[in-house]
Design a protein around this motif. Sequence first.
Motif, short mmCIF file in Angstrom:
data_model
loop_
_atom_site.label_atom_id
_atom_site.label_comp_id
_atom_site.label_asym_id
_atom_site.label_seq_id
_atom_site.Cartn_x
_atom_site.Cartn_y
_atom_site.Cartn_z
N GLY A 220 0.81 -1.20 0.00
CA GLY A 220 0.00 0.00 0.00
C GLY A 220 0.85 1.26 0.00
N GLN A 221 0.39 2.29 -0.71
CA GLN A 221 1.10 3.56 -0.79
C GLN A 221 0.72 4.44 0.41
OE1 GLN A 221 3.28 4.60 -3.42
NE2 GLN A 221 3.21 2.40 -3.91
N ILE A 222 1.74 4.89 1.14
CA ILE A 222 1.51 5.77 2.29
C ILE A 222 2.44 6.97 2.20
CG2 ILE A 222 0.72 3.90 3.80
CD1 ILE A 222 3.49 3.89 5.07
N SER A 223 2.13 8.00 2.96
CA SER A 223 2.95 9.21 2.97
C SER A 223 4.08 9.06 3.99
CB SER A 223 2.10 10.43 3.34
OG SER A 223 1.07 10.62 2.40
N CYS A 224 5.19 9.72 3.69
CA CYS A 224 6.32 9.75 4.63
C CYS A 224 5.86 10.44 5.91
CB CYS A 224 7.50 10.50 4.00
SG CYS A 224 8.90 10.74 5.14
N SER A 225 6.30 9.93 7.05
CA SER A 225 5.88 10.46 8.33
C SER A 225 6.62 11.73 8.73
CB SER A 225 6.07 9.40 9.43
OG SER A 225 7.43 8.96 9.48
N ASN A 226 7.66 12.10 7.98
CA ASN A 226 8.39 13.33 8.30
C ASN A 226 7.61 14.54 7.78
OD1 ASN A 226 10.62 12.10 9.52
ND2 ASN A 226 11.60 11.72 7.54
#
Length: 288
Positions: free
Chosen positions: A108-114
Amino acid sequence: MGYDIERFVGYVNEGLLCCICRDVLEDPLQAPCEHAFCTACIHGWLVHHSNCPEDRQVLDMSVLRPLYRYMKNDLNRLQLHCKNSEHGCEMVCSLESIDRHERECEYGQISCSNAGCPVQIERRNLDGHLTVCEYRSRECPNGCGYTILRVEDAQHNCVAELRTELELLRSEMICRVEEAKHEMESRLDSQRRHMVQKESLLQNEIEELKSQMSRMMSDVRSLMAAERQHRQELEQADLEKRELMELLKGLQKDCRLNNTEGNKKSANFRPLTRLESVKRKPREVTVI
């Protein structure tokens, strides 16, 4: 919108397709005419229409009901591919459990947490990306202890950052002191009002006790006066009793003496004849 029918394995019953989008039902609702729709699809349709999109019968939101249980069971048993299959996921599972799988799918595609990083990356590659992400935070190498981002390295100034942080801390401290001061003043005012009320209640109780004490003292004085009067009356009665006893004794003594003398006179008494009594009587009258 429903689930893309191309993702499903095997045959899908026509009754399990949305009458609007023609995909497999997602969060389905059913009309009294037994036509079924995706919730999002029928809500959008009824904004501009007031009938069933399939048979044109009158329809509104209030008459829509959940899908029949047997149809719901058939829907949940359908098998489909994960939406991340194009990225390499080979999972095939039931419609009932597909959402849970896709929330945790490694592809699954997720956003970077930074913060600030625009990169979208597969969940399985997130850890590797975080180690090289230019938006990752780290501690200043000069020893100021400030956390910085790599893109901000050229602009970082330890002294300026520390001053800024000091000013922030000072402002925060002033705010906290003011808050504590206001809170203490509020508590003191509340306690002061409570003490004033308590003092007023105690003062009223003291006045009441004084009044009761005054009445009790008055009652005691009245009782003492009554006791003195009673004692005087008893003493007077006792004195009168003694006088009466003395008088009684004197009378008894006089009686005894009179009795003694009477007895003596009786011994010397001789009865007079009638003639003598008649003769003596005038002489007694003359003497008078």
